[in-house]
Design an enzyme around this catalytic site. Structure first.
Site, short mmCIF file in Angstrom:
data_model
loop_
_atom_site.label_atom_id
_atom_site.label_comp_id
_atom_site.label_asym_id
_atom_site.label_seq_id
_atom_site.Cartn_x
_atom_site.Cartn_y
_atom_site.Cartn_z
N ASP A 123 0.94 -1.30 0.11
CA ASP A 123 0.17 0.13 0.08
C ASP A 123 0.85 1.27 0.03
OD1 ASP A 123 -2.04 -1.82 0.27
OD2 ASP A 123 -2.36 -1.53 2.20
N ASP A 157 14.61 -7.85 18.64
CA ASP A 157 13.55 -7.98 20.15
C ASP A 157 12.13 -7.86 19.35
OD1 ASP A 157 15.80 -8.10 21.95
OD2 ASP A 157 16.22 -5.91 21.48
N ASP A 174 -9.20 -10.44 10.92
CA ASP A 174 -10.67 -10.89 10.12
C ASP A 174 -11.20 -9.92 9.18
OD1 ASP A 174 -10.35 -8.15 11.30
OD2 ASP A 174 -11.82 -8.37 12.84
N GLY A 177 -11.23 -3.74 8.14
CA GLY A 177 -11.94 -3.10 9.21
C GLY A 177 -11.72 -4.12 10.52
N ASN A 179 -10.59 -5.49 13.73
CA ASN A 179 -9.22 -5.88 14.28
C ASN A 179 -8.00 -5.44 13.35
OD1 ASN A 179 -6.58 -6.67 15.33
ND2 ASN A 179 -7.67 -8.97 15.90
N ASP A 193 6.51 -8.59 19.58
CA ASP A 193 6.36 -8.65 18.05
C ASP A 193 4.99 -7.84 17.43
OD1 ASP A 193 8.77 -9.93 18.03
OD2 ASP A 193 7.81 -11.68 16.91
N HIS A 195 2.03 -7.24 14.67
CA HIS A 195 1.24 -7.77 13.48
C HIS A 195 0.45 -6.76 12.84
CE1 HIS A 195 2.52 -11.91 14.84
NE2 HIS A 195 3.63 -11.15 14.46
N HIS A 217 0.68 2.89 18.53
CA HIS A 217 -0.11 2.24 19.59
C HIS A 217 0.14 1.02 19.55
CE1 HIS A 217 -3.99 0.89 21.38
NE2 HIS A 217 -3.70 0.04 20.79
N GLU A 218 0.56 0.32 18.66
CA GLU A 218 1.06 -0.97 18.93
C GLU A 218 2.34 -1.37 19.56
OE1 GLU A 218 -1.22 -3.42 18.59
OE2 GLU A 218 -2.73 -2.30 17.41
N HIS A 221 2.00 -1.33 23.17
CA HIS A 221 1.93 -3.00 23.46
C HIS A 221 3.15 -3.68 23.73
CE1 HIS A 221 -2.31 -2.45 24.08
NE2 HIS A 221 -2.65 -2.72 22.52
N HIS A 227 -4.28 -1.22 27.23
CA HIS A 227 -5.13 -0.05 26.62
C HIS A 227 -5.44 1.07 27.85
CE1 HIS A 227 -6.50 -2.69 23.30
NE2 HIS A 227 -5.49 -2.00 22.79
#
Length: 468
Positions: A123, A157, A174, A177, A179, A193, A195, A217-218, A221, A227
């Site tokens: 993309d 890492d 899924d 949109g 997830n 990791d 994804h 954001h990811e 985590h 969250h």
């Protein structure tokens, strides 16, 4: 990760209210509710369909937990607003109660971490992907002792990849949109990791899903954060792109709770989300929009209406992605169904969510305001007379919307024609023939016919806070 809300504007075409809550929901919504609660709120169902009776049991309790997390009315029922929230694209990591840490408080022992991009989405150009990921890491390194180094082979890492569907980590994606991405808490192997769902369309702007925004954001985590319930935080679970990607104070407090303060001599700070019932709350601008009153503060709008007990608070960009943050004034021209927003010497005009052609424009050329005026403090248009009032420092100008020219004899002193208001105005709007002036934490209800103040209240009195 997070979600461009599918909220409808209250004044959207064909509707002047949000959908009414109903006791019955479609079977497909029942399935969605079950799947959502299983995925994000640890509902144990053993694959069995949720019961038709939803007034008791684990589903109700999990619905209440979800509603409380998102600041919705806690009913334990899958009402329209709850269903809308569930349908917003979001992070695949389950929700937890507060901003702070992932259960067990996992963290990296070494603060000098490596990362590797295993593959690239088609993309975007590879350079754009590299730039987005690098900037996402930098957000976190700027406020903590962490450093990140990109490697090009072997095990890092934090391994980053674009995958689709079932990609063998027990957390299948899924499709478009829903997830959007997920990441694993710090640890060996798959730990850390991140994804990204290749079935999404990744962008470097406000369209579809902004990779920089989602990656930032990811990676929170990946570093050990869970969250946040703070809608202004980067770690809020639903995707909201507000134009600029930044860490809130909530995010900064979270990462520093794990790894300690930044090595910088001056500790970084981030914006805080307005608290609607804070007695010290002030506003940048206030205006009516098709009968509703909307309040603006920093990056956010606030709206109180009779349909919900909670004040709606969200990013300005949800409705008006072309507007800057930190608006200084706004007013509605009812006859034209037009809203005008001001910042500095520019203003933007909209009908509903649609920006009109040719904007932003210059306030000096459009209204005849002197070039010595650098910005408008507040503005309001009297729908009965077609006169618009521009407040600047101690003075105000009056503009005729019908003649499209400034009235003669202006500026005049605010104190002379609006006695009791003072020498400065932060915001003002008109409703039911009265002007409501805001100065700091105070709000004045003013009758323009008698030129009298009718009442003095807290600025946030419209939000029905118990302490006001």
């Amino acid at each position: 990760m997070l979600s461009l809300p599918v909220l409808l504007l209250l004044w959207a075409v064909g509707s002047h209210s949000f959908p009414a809550a109903t006791s019955e929901i479609q079977e497909q919504d029942e399935e969605m509710v079950q799947k959502y609660l299983e995925n994000y709120y640890n509902l144990k169902s053993d694959g069995k369909q949720i019961e038709r009776r939803r007034n008791s049991g684990p589903v109700v309790e999990k619905l209440k937990q979800m509603q409380e997390f998102f600041g919705l009315e806690v009913t334990g029922k899958p009402d329209a607003e709850t269903l809308n929230k569930m349908k917003e694209p979001r992070c695949g990591v389950p929700d937890v109660a507060q901003f702070v840490l992932t259960p067990g408080n996992p963290q990296w022992k070494d603060t000098n971490l490596t990362y590797r991009i295993e593959n690239y989405t088609p993309d975007l150009p590879r350079a754009d992907v590299d730039h987005a990921i690098e900037n996402a890491f930098q957000l976190w390194s700027n406020v903590s002792p962490l450093t990140f180094t990109k490697v090009f082979e072997g095990q890092a890492d934090i391994m980053i990849s674009f995958v689709r569907g079932d990609h063998h980590d027990n957390s299948p994606f899924d499709g478009p949109g829903g997830n959007l991405a997920h990441a694993f808490q710090p640890g060996p192997g798959i730990g850390g990791d991140a994804h990204f769902d290749e079935d999404e369309r990744w962008t470097n702007n406000y369209l579809e899903y902004n990779l920089y925004r989602v990656a930032a954001h990811e990676l929170g985590h990946s570093l050990g954060l869970s969250h946040s319930t703070d809608i202004g935080a980067l770690m809020y679970p639903n995707y909201i792109f507000s134009g600029d990607v930044q860490l809130s104070q909530d995010d900064i407090s979270g990462i520093q709770a794990i790894y300690g303060p930044s090595p910088n001599p001056i500790q970084p700070t981030g914006p805080q989300t307005p608290q609607t019932c804070d007695n010290k709350l002030t506003f940048d601008a206030v205006t009516t929009i098709r009968g509703e009153v909307m309040f603006f503060k920093d990056r956010f709008y606030m709206r109180a209406n009779s349909f919900y007990p909670e004040v709606e608070l969200n990013f300005i960009s949800v409705f008006w992605p072309h507007l800057p943050n930190g608006l200084q004034a706004a007013y509605e021209v009812v006859d034209r169904d037009e809203i005008r927003f001001f910042k500095g010497n520019k203003y933007w005009a909209f009908q509903g969510m649609k920006m009109l052609h040719g904007y932003p424009k210059n306030i000096h050329r459009s209204f005849g305001i002197p070039t010595t005026v650098k910005n408008i403090d507040a503005a309001v248009s009297d729908e009965n007379t077609g006169k618009t009032y521009f407040f600047v420092a101690k003075k105000y100008w009056r503009y005729d919307e019908y003649k499209q020219s400034m009235d003669a004899g202006y500026p005049k002193m605010i104190a002379d024609d609006f006695p009791g208001i003072g020498n400065k105005v932060d915001a003002v709007f008109q409703k039911d023939g009265f002007f409501y002036f805001f100065l700091g934490t105070r709000q004045y209800k003013f009758d323009p016919k008698t030129k009298r103040i009718l009442s003095l209240q807290k600025a946030n009195s419209w939000f029905k806070c118990s302490k006001n």
